[in-house]
Motif scaffolding. Structure first.
Motif, PDB file in Angstrom:
ATOM      1  N   UNK A  20       0.815  -1.223   0.000  1.00 17.48           N
ATOM      2  CA  UNK A  20       0.000   0.000   0.000  1.00 17.48           C
ATOM      3  C   UNK A  20       0.845   1.269   0.000  1.00 17.48           C
ATOM      4  N   UNK A  21       2.084   1.185  -0.475  1.00 13.83           N
ATOM      5  CA  UNK A  21       2.971   2.343  -0.409  1.00 13.83           C
ATOM      6  C   UNK A  21       2.424   3.546  -1.174  1.00 13.83           C
ATOM      7  N   UNK A  22       1.677   3.293  -2.254  1.00 16.31           N
ATOM      8  CA  UNK A  22       1.162   4.409  -3.059  1.00 16.31           C
ATOM      9  C   UNK A  22      -0.161   4.959  -2.536  1.00 16.31           C
ATOM     10  N   UNK A  23      -0.790   4.255  -1.600  1.00 12.16           N
ATOM     11  CA  UNK A  23      -2.091   4.687  -1.109  1.00 12.16           C
ATOM     12  C   UNK A  23      -1.982   6.022  -0.367  1.00 12.16           C
ATOM     13  N   UNK A  24      -2.912   6.901  -0.696  1.00 16.83           N
ATOM     14  CA  UNK A  24      -2.885   8.218  -0.082  1.00 16.83           C
ATOM     15  C   UNK A  24      -1.962   9.186  -0.782  1.00 16.83           C
ATOM     16  N   UNK A  25      -1.249   8.705  -1.809  1.00 15.65           N
ATOM     17  CA  UNK A  25      -0.381   9.581  -2.594  1.00 15.65           C
ATOM     18  C   UNK A  25      -0.756   9.475  -4.070  1.00 15.65           C
ATOM     19  N   UNK A  27      -2.543   6.742  -5.177  1.00 18.53           N
ATOM     20  CA  UNK A  27      -3.755   5.917  -5.213  1.00 18.53           C
ATOM     21  C   UNK A  27      -4.748   6.457  -4.197  1.00 18.53           C
ATOM     22  N   UNK A  28      -5.923   6.912  -4.682  1.00 24.01           N
ATOM     23  CA  UNK A  28      -6.911   7.464  -3.755  1.00 24.01           C
ATOM     24  C   UNK A  28      -7.758   6.355  -3.142  1.00 24.01           C
ATOM     25  N   UNK A  29      -8.685   6.726  -2.288  1.00 28.31           N
ATOM     26  CA  UNK A  29      -9.472   5.750  -1.547  1.00 28.31           C
ATOM     27  C   UNK A  29     -10.302   4.848  -2.459  1.00 28.31           C
ATOM     28  N   UNK A  30     -10.891   5.414  -3.498  1.00 26.09           N
ATOM     29  CA  UNK A  30     -11.717   4.611  -4.409  1.00 26.09           C
ATOM     30  C   UNK A  30     -10.880   3.577  -5.153  1.00 26.09           C
ATOM     31  N   UNK A  31      -9.712   4.009  -5.637  1.00 24.07           N
ATOM     32  CA  UNK A  31      -8.833   3.076  -6.347  1.00 24.07           C
ATOM     33  C   UNK A  31      -8.295   2.018  -5.398  1.00 24.07           C
ATOM     34  N   UNK A  32      -8.020   2.415  -4.161  1.00 26.18           N
ATOM     35  CA  UNK A  32      -7.551   1.449  -3.162  1.00 26.18           C
ATOM     36  C   UNK A  32      -8.620   0.402  -2.879  1.00 26.18           C
ATOM     37  N   UNK A  33      -9.876   0.829  -2.810  1.00 30.27           N
ATOM     38  CA  UNK A  33     -10.978  -0.104  -2.572  1.00 30.27           C
ATOM     39  C   UNK A  33     -11.072  -1.127  -3.702  1.00 30.27           C
ATOM     40  N   UNK A  34     -10.896  -0.680  -4.945  1.00 31.93           N
ATOM     41  CA  UNK A  34     -10.932  -1.594  -6.084  1.00 31.93           C
ATOM     42  C   UNK A  34      -9.794  -2.602  -6.009  1.00 31.93           C
ATOM     43  N   UNK A  35      -8.602  -2.139  -5.607  1.00 34.72           N
ATOM     44  CA  UNK A  35      -7.465  -3.048  -5.459  1.00 34.72           C
ATOM     45  C   UNK A  35      -7.734  -4.100  -4.397  1.00 34.72           C
ATOM     46  N   UNK A  50       2.378   0.562   6.307  1.00 35.05           N
ATOM     47  CA  UNK A  50       3.371   1.122   7.231  1.00 35.05           C
ATOM     48  C   UNK A  50       2.913   2.495   7.682  1.00 35.05           C
ATOM     49  N   UNK A  51       3.420   2.899   8.832  1.00 34.65           N
ATOM     50  CA  UNK A  51       3.007   4.194   9.388  1.00 34.65           C
ATOM     51  C   UNK A  51       3.449   5.374   8.537  1.00 34.65           C
ATOM     52  N   UNK A  52       4.473   5.202   7.703  1.00 28.76           N
ATOM     53  CA  UNK A  52       4.993   6.323   6.913  1.00 28.76           C
ATOM     54  C   UNK A  52       4.404   6.409   5.512  1.00 28.76           C
ATOM     55  N   UNK A  53       3.655   5.405   5.083  1.00 28.90           N
ATOM     56  CA  UNK A  53       3.098   5.454   3.733  1.00 28.90           C
ATOM     57  C   UNK A  53       2.057   6.573   3.663  1.00 28.90           C
ATOM     58  N   UNK A  54       2.328   7.536   2.771  1.00 27.99           N
ATOM     59  CA  UNK A  54       1.424   8.676   2.661  1.00 27.99           C
ATOM     60  C   UNK A  54       1.310   9.447   3.962  1.00 27.99           C
ATOM     61  N   UNK A  55       2.384   9.431   4.766  1.00 27.70           N
ATOM     62  CA  UNK A  55       2.364  10.088   6.083  1.00 27.70           C
ATOM     63  C   UNK A  55       1.185   9.615   6.926  1.00 27.70           C
ATOM     64  N   UNK A  56       0.899   8.342   6.860  1.00 26.62           N
ATOM     65  CA  UNK A  56      -0.194   7.764   7.638  1.00 26.62           C
ATOM     66  C   UNK A  56      -1.479   7.588   6.864  1.00 26.62           C
ATOM     67  N   UNK A  57      -1.573   8.185   5.674  1.00 25.88           N
ATOM     68  CA  UNK A  57      -2.819   8.120   4.895  1.00 25.88           C
ATOM     69  C   UNK A  57      -3.126   6.698   4.432  1.00 25.88           C
ATOM     70  N   UNK A  58      -2.086   5.895   4.141  1.00 24.79           N
ATOM     71  CA  UNK A  58      -2.343   4.526   3.689  1.00 24.79           C
ATOM     72  C   UNK A  58      -3.052   3.724   4.780  1.00 24.79           C
TER      73      UNK A  58
END
Length: 336
Positions: A20-25, A27-35, A50-58
């Protein structure tokens, strides 16, 4: 998709993990849901954040998707704590913050990243034990550490707790262009019954062949955030490996992505590999390749073209399990 135990433990993961490294950067929430939906639908269980992915957004996005998109019971949820040091207070506080973002009272696997030479390894080891004893984590692991550090932490826990140790995994970068874990990480992990979870099995995208003739505008190599991340593997050695992977893929009627993933997945000591994707279509390419088994002749050819000189590959420094004593200054740097 195959499910495999992590080392000699009761924890099992799908051999392909969703990163999920790209999530919140990217890859938005909708695309993450599809994945996530596509991944679980294909039989995948292991979701890595991880806690640092997207500064916590992932973690925040993942927390909104489980159990709304897939049941909590359908996923083996792992998070890694990065960048807070190895002290007890900071690690446990960071884990609690991750649990809040993930909207859960526990993770299936909590991993601590990197060595902190300002904190005794015994303190980090006992903190891992506390996370399990308190119910915050079912199992614990290490990320981006050298073989002697893995051996020291595992040895300390084994000595203090009579072998009843919830330390089950090490997570390191591992691919045809990054074989350094074979030096000390895999031997140390094997000695203590830990399974390796390999990230970036596609050589940060290079092994897919997308950079053979330039840098696609929509690739990570063209991204301000990830151009240096990808650039590490765009030299002459990597180019030779990419050509070999592409040749193998042509001969098997499959994709370079599938060949690269299959090579890492079936290496000795590997429990699973983690792949990331910007969108569902990209993820489906990885999922379609999850069952490929490489013929022995092709595996041997890839072994040969990617071979590197690894010093003391079979040596794991001695560790006193009662004291957690470690090698002196000058020990090797983390392999990841």
């Amino acid at each position: 998709m195959q499910i495999r135990p992590v080392g000699r433990s009761g924890l099992s993961v799908s051999t392909l993990g969703l990163g999920t490294m790209t999530w919140g950067r990217d890859t938005d929430s909708d695309a993450a849901a599809e994945q996530l939906e596509a991944f679980v639908g294909a039989g995948g269980t292991f979701v890595d954040t991880a806690n640092v992915y997207g500064d916590g957004a992932a973690e925040t996005i993942l927390g909104t998707l489980v159990p709304r998109v897939v049941p909590r019971s359908a996923v083996t949820l792992a998070t890694t704590t990065v960048g807070v040091g190895a002290g007890r207070g900071r690690l446990l506080a960071a884990l609690d913050e991750s649990l809040t973002r993930l909207q859960t009272d526990h993770v299936d696997l909590w991993q601590v990243h990197g060595h902190d030479d300002t904190v005794p390894l015994s303190e980090t080891a006992e903190t891992l034990r506390t996370a399990v004893d308190s119910g915050r984590a079912r199992y614990v692991g290490l990320s981006g550490m050298a073989g002697w550090q893995i051996a020291a932490l595992a040895g300390w826990l084994a000595g203090r707790h009579g072998g009843a140790v919830p330390l089950v995994a090490v997570e390191n970068e591992y691919s045809l262009v990054e074989r350094s874990p074979e030096g000390t990480v895999l031997p140390a992990a094997g000695s203590f019954g830990l399974g390796l979870l390999g990230w970036a099995p596609l050589g940060r995208g290079v092994l897919t062949g997308k950079y053979r003739h330039g840098t696609p505008a929509d690739s990570r190599g063209a991204s301000p955030q990830f151009s240096r991340y990808v650039g590490r593997y765009r030299g002459d050695r990597a180019a030779r490996i990419v050509e070999a992977v592409s040749t193998a893929a042509d001969g098997l009627g499959t994709s370079p992505l599938a060949v690269a993933c299959a090579w890492v997945r079936d290496r000795p000591g590997v429990a699973g590999v983690v792949v990331g994707a910007r969108d569902r279509a990209q993820l489906l390419g990885s999922l379609a390749a999850s069952d490929l088994v490489l013929p022995a002749t092709i595996r041997a050819a890839l072994d040969d073209v990617s071979d590197v000189d690894l010093a003391d590959a079979s040596t794991v420094p001695a560790v006193d399990p009662a004291t957690g004593a470690t090698p002196p200054a000058g020990a090797p740097e983390p392999a990841g």
